[in-house]
Design an enzyme around this catalytic site. Structure first.
Site, PDB file in Angstrom:
ATOM      1  CE  LYS A  79      -4.487   0.356   0.394  1.00 25.42           C
ATOM      2  NZ  LYS A  79      -5.356   0.001  -0.692  1.00 25.42           N
ATOM      3  CE  LYS A  84      -8.068   5.340   4.033  1.00 22.05           C
ATOM      4  NZ  LYS A  84      -7.763   4.513   2.871  1.00 22.05           N
ATOM      5  CE  LYS A 120      -4.362   3.611  -3.053  1.00 25.80           C
ATOM      6  NZ  LYS A 120      -5.603   3.708  -2.320  1.00 25.80           N
TER       7      LYS A 120
HETATM    8  P1  NAD Z   1     -12.124  -6.717   2.991  1.00 29.93           P
HETATM    9  O1  NAD Z   1     -11.029  -7.264   3.806  1.00 29.93           O
HETATM   10  O2  NAD Z   1     -13.388  -6.347   3.638  1.00 29.93           O
HETATM   11  O3  NAD Z   1     -12.486  -7.723   1.810  1.00 29.93           O
HETATM   12  C1  NAD Z   1     -11.559  -8.547   1.207  1.00 29.93           C
HETATM   13  C2  NAD Z   1     -12.158  -9.933   1.040  1.00 29.93           C
HETATM   14  O4  NAD Z   1     -11.248 -10.720   0.296  1.00 29.93           O
HETATM   15  C3  NAD Z   1     -12.400 -10.656   2.338  1.00 29.93           C
HETATM   16  O5  NAD Z   1     -13.759 -11.070   2.406  1.00 29.93           O
HETATM   17  C4  NAD Z   1     -11.440 -11.847   2.300  1.00 29.93           C
HETATM   18  O6  NAD Z   1     -11.993 -12.979   2.913  1.00 29.93           O
HETATM   19  C5  NAD Z   1     -11.279 -12.038   0.821  1.00 29.93           C
HETATM   20  N1  NAD Z   1     -10.060 -12.709   0.336  1.00 29.93           N
HETATM   21  C6  NAD Z   1      -8.788 -12.618   0.791  1.00 29.93           C
HETATM   22  N2  NAD Z   1      -7.967 -13.376   0.053  1.00 29.93           N
HETATM   23  C7  NAD Z   1      -8.728 -13.938  -0.904  1.00 29.93           C
HETATM   24  C8  NAD Z   1      -8.457 -14.821  -1.979  1.00 29.93           C
HETATM   25  N3  NAD Z   1      -7.232 -15.288  -2.204  1.00 29.93           N
HETATM   26  N4  NAD Z   1      -9.478 -15.183  -2.774  1.00 29.93           N
HETATM   27  C9  NAD Z   1     -10.735 -14.736  -2.553  1.00 29.93           C
HETATM   28  N5  NAD Z   1     -11.050 -13.922  -1.536  1.00 29.93           N
HETATM   29  C10 NAD Z   1     -10.063 -13.531  -0.731  1.00 29.93           C
HETATM   30  O7  NAD Z   1     -11.479  -5.461   2.241  1.00 29.93           O
HETATM   31  P2  NAD Z   1     -12.201  -4.278   1.412  1.00 29.93           P
HETATM   32  O8  NAD Z   1     -12.348  -3.116   2.305  1.00 29.93           O
HETATM   33  O9  NAD Z   1     -13.384  -4.816   0.706  1.00 29.93           O
HETATM   34  O10 NAD Z   1     -11.046  -3.928   0.375  1.00 29.93           O
HETATM   35  C11 NAD Z   1     -10.723  -4.842  -0.643  1.00 29.93           C
HETATM   36  C12 NAD Z   1      -9.435  -4.494  -1.344  1.00 29.93           C
HETATM   37  O11 NAD Z   1      -9.572  -3.247  -1.995  1.00 29.93           O
HETATM   38  C13 NAD Z   1      -8.218  -4.378  -0.412  1.00 29.93           C
HETATM   39  O12 NAD Z   1      -7.092  -4.938  -1.049  1.00 29.93           O
HETATM   40  C14 NAD Z   1      -8.048  -2.898  -0.298  1.00 29.93           C
HETATM   41  O13 NAD Z   1      -6.719  -2.518  -0.012  1.00 29.93           O
HETATM   42  C15 NAD Z   1      -8.453  -2.456  -1.686  1.00 29.93           C
HETATM   43  N6  NAD Z   1      -8.823  -1.045  -1.710  1.00 29.93           N
HETATM   44  C16 NAD Z   1      -9.935  -0.591  -1.055  1.00 29.93           C
HETATM   45  C17 NAD Z   1     -10.255   0.760  -1.108  1.00 29.93           C
HETATM   46  C18 NAD Z   1     -11.498   1.301  -0.456  1.00 29.93           C
HETATM   47  O14 NAD Z   1     -11.733   2.484  -0.499  1.00 29.93           O
HETATM   48  N7  NAD Z   1     -12.336   0.505   0.130  1.00 29.93           N
HETATM   49  C19 NAD Z   1      -9.432   1.630  -1.804  1.00 29.93           C
HETATM   50  C20 NAD Z   1      -8.307   1.138  -2.446  1.00 29.93           C
HETATM   51  C21 NAD Z   1      -8.033  -0.204  -2.421  1.00 29.93           C
END
Ligand code: NAD
Length: 551
Positions: A364, A425, A507
């Site tokens: 990140k 956040k 990003k």
């Molecule tokens: P989260 O942790 O709520 O959801 C991620 C999901 O992925 C979980 O349910 C987990 O069980 C699942 N997971 C993990 N490894 C896996 C795999 N190998 N196969 C299938 N499923 C798997 O996170 P989130 O808040 O939904 O964010 C998701 C992603 O998006 C993260 O990587 C985060 O960094 C990225 N992201 C989010 C934002 C935002 O604003 N929410 C912004 C930029 C990037």
């Protein structure tokens, strides 16, 4: 309003030479001349400047297909919020809050909730702005068929509650619809790639340890999903946990062939996200990486090129970085010199928990750090380039090269996990800059909002735009005035595999290897607008507004 549909047959019809609507074939063909300025350094450090141009013909298939969106990580905060948002819009579910009723909407979506300036009204001279979604035929998010994988077996209705993102009165009404979606497909889990604190979630796994079998399993999942729902196309998008970086190893992930071999040998550096990318490429589905990991190792990019498949990444640009790509540009373009940019985040959702682990945080940190680089590099008046710093040092009698890097503001990124704030956040940014005659300016920005409500519209935009780009082909013409006969033998081809036009939502934009990354949000939006207009043969009208400047 954001769920409205484009009128039957489209909102606009371009009446211009070179733009042809072929309703029988279901296509729009348009000629567009891309005009540029070639600048070559000549003796004395001066620039020789020449006007250059290339003419293209774009062909857009106007039939909007039936599209599936398969999310990796569908059971997470983003995944469940995407499902809930689409279902609420599709079924027009409104809900009550303490401040009154709320209608479902797509606020935050560039495609569904923003407009672009198409031109002017010749009678009044006023601007004519139209919704982005009306420029070219695009999939409506309400029509997306949703599905995907998660290592957590929790059914999607319960997973939506676990996410704690949406108001309860909305969740309550969505339960039966989310229940019908069942539980996510089992996924691959290579524990070393995500934080150890995720382990208790991993109860929905594809069996075995053979990575080739895992790849085949995922490919079959995609094919089955397509067949089951009668889909024309599927877009696959990674919104699962942030993985650590895969090590780049020669002979393992440097070329397409080596990468495929590494999968066959179940090499430990093949990550789940790369495996999903390979599966999507081989199934001809666009693949978007919404996390900052390096899923797109060089071999994966080469594989996409080989198959003329589409890929886009990395990492959703939702809040802090989006603002940074505006504020940093504003400062530098105003001739003000940022000396340091310090960003602090704390968040309490599962993403934050995963990022509390050092190796995942590092992915990140890298993704968030490069966002001001191009703006800094574009202004050598404020930030001395490496050559200048080295020349200055040499003039002072220092031997050899002193730096490979030019002057750059200090850039700090901190992320901490604070469970209590949940998905709300907090992002604090301080921009500390040099002003005229030794002055100093401090800008502090404090940003609070539900992370997943920012990411969800980006996921929808990325899907809709990636699908659109699969329907646009092009050919380069020998000249602006080439006749139909002259160009008859020139074949149309798909756009280049790396969809850098999606940069607005990302990003750390992935671009064609060897080309410049553009981080500026304004330039990224401009590129999209210009591209969509080019598909209609329209010149991009900038802000010259000459009619308002002359007598
Ligand atoms: P989260 O942790 O709520 O959801 C991620 C999901 O992925 C979980 O349910 C987990 O069980 C699942 N997971 C993990 N490894 C896996 C795999 N190998 N196969 C299938 N499923 C798997 O996170 P989130 O808040 O939904 O964010 C998701 C992603 O998006 C993260 O990587 C985060 O960094 C990225 N992201 C989010 C934002 C935002 O604003 N929410 C912004 C930029 C990037």
């Amino acid at each position: 309003a954001t769920a409205r549909r484009t009128p039957e047959g489209g909102l606009l019809k371009v009446d211009a030479e070179g733009t042809v609507y072929d309703d029988a074939k279901g296509e729009i063909r348009a000629r567009f001349t891309d005009k540029g300025v070639a600048c070559t350094k000549v003796e004395g450090g001066r620039l020789s400047v020449k006007k250059v141009s290339k003419t293209f013909e774009f062909k857009t298939d106007t039939k909007v297909p039936k599209v599936g969106l398969m999310m990796v990580g569908i059971g997470g905060n983003n995944g469940t919020t995407v499902c809930a948002t689409v279902l609420a819009n599709r079924h027009n579910i409104s809900w009550s809050t303490k401040t009154g009723p709320v209608q479902p909407n797509y606020i935050g979506s560039l495609i569904r909730a923003s407009t672009l300036r198409l031109g002017f009204d010749p009678e009044t001279g006023k601007d004519v702005n139209i919704p982005f979604s009306d420029v070219l035929p695009m999939v409506h998010p309400n029509d997306l068929v949703l599905g995907g994988w998660d290592i957590s077996a929790m059914p999607l209705d319960k997973a939506m509650s676990r996410a704690q993102v949406l108001d309860y009165d909305l969740q309550r009404q969505l339960f039966p619809l989310m229940q019908k979606m069942g539980k996510p497909l089992p996924s691959v889990y290579y524990p070393d790639f995500i934080a150890a604190n995720q382990e208790d979630r991993a109860d929905n796994l594809i069996e075995g340890t053979d990575k080739l079998q895992h790849l085949e399993h995922i490919r079959k999942d995609i094919r089955d999903f397509k067949a089951e729902h009668g889909l024309d196309k599927v877009v696959v998008l990674w919104t699962a946990n942030t993985e650590r970086y895969s090590e780049l190893i020669d002979g393992v992930n440097d070329t397409a062939d080596n990468l495929m071999n590494a999968v066959k040998n179940s090499h430990e550096e093949v990550s789940p996200s790369t495996l999903f990318a390979i599966a999507s490429i081989l199934e001809g589905c666009p693949y978007i990486n919404g996390s900052p990991s390096n899923a797109f190792v060089p071999g994966c990019i080469e594989l996409a090129e080989r198959h003329k498949a589409f890929i886009g990444g990395d990492d959703f640009k939702s809040g802090q970085t989006k603002l940074k790509s505006v504020v940093a540009e504003f400062l530098v373009n105003a001739g003000i010199k940022p000396l340091s940019i310090a960003s602090y985040n704390h968040l309490g959702n599962n993403d934050g928990k995963n990022l509390s682990s050092q190796r995942q945080f590092r992915s990140k940190e890298i993704s968030k750090s490069s966002v001001v680089d191009d703006m800094v590099a574009a202004n050598p008046l404020l930030f001395k380039p490496a050559e200048e710093l080295n020349a200055e040092a040499a003039a002072k009698g220092v031997d050899g090269e002193v730096t490979k890097k030019g002057e750059h503001p200090d850039h700090l990124v901190v992320i901490k996990y604070a469970p209590a704030v949940g998905d709300d956040k907090r992002a604090l940014d301080e921009y500390y800059s040099e002003l005229l005659m030794g002055g100093r300016n401090t800008l502090s920005v404090f940003n609070i909002c539900e992370d997943s409500l920012l990411a969800t519209p980006l996921i929808l935009d990325l899907t809709i735009l990636a699908e659109l780009m699969t329907r646009v082909t092009y050919r380069q013409l020998p000249s602006e005035t080439a006749s139909e006969e002259e160009v008859a033998d020139i074949e149309f081809q798909p756009l280049y595999s790396v969809l850098s036009l999606l940069s607005y939502m990302l990003k750390a934009p992935l671009v064609k290897p060897g080309t410049d990354v553009v981080n500026s949000l304004n330039r990224q939006r401009n590129a999209l607008e210009t591209f969509m207009k080019a598909c209609l043969g329209l010149e991009h009208n900038g802000d010259l507004l000459l009619d308002t400047r002359v007598w």
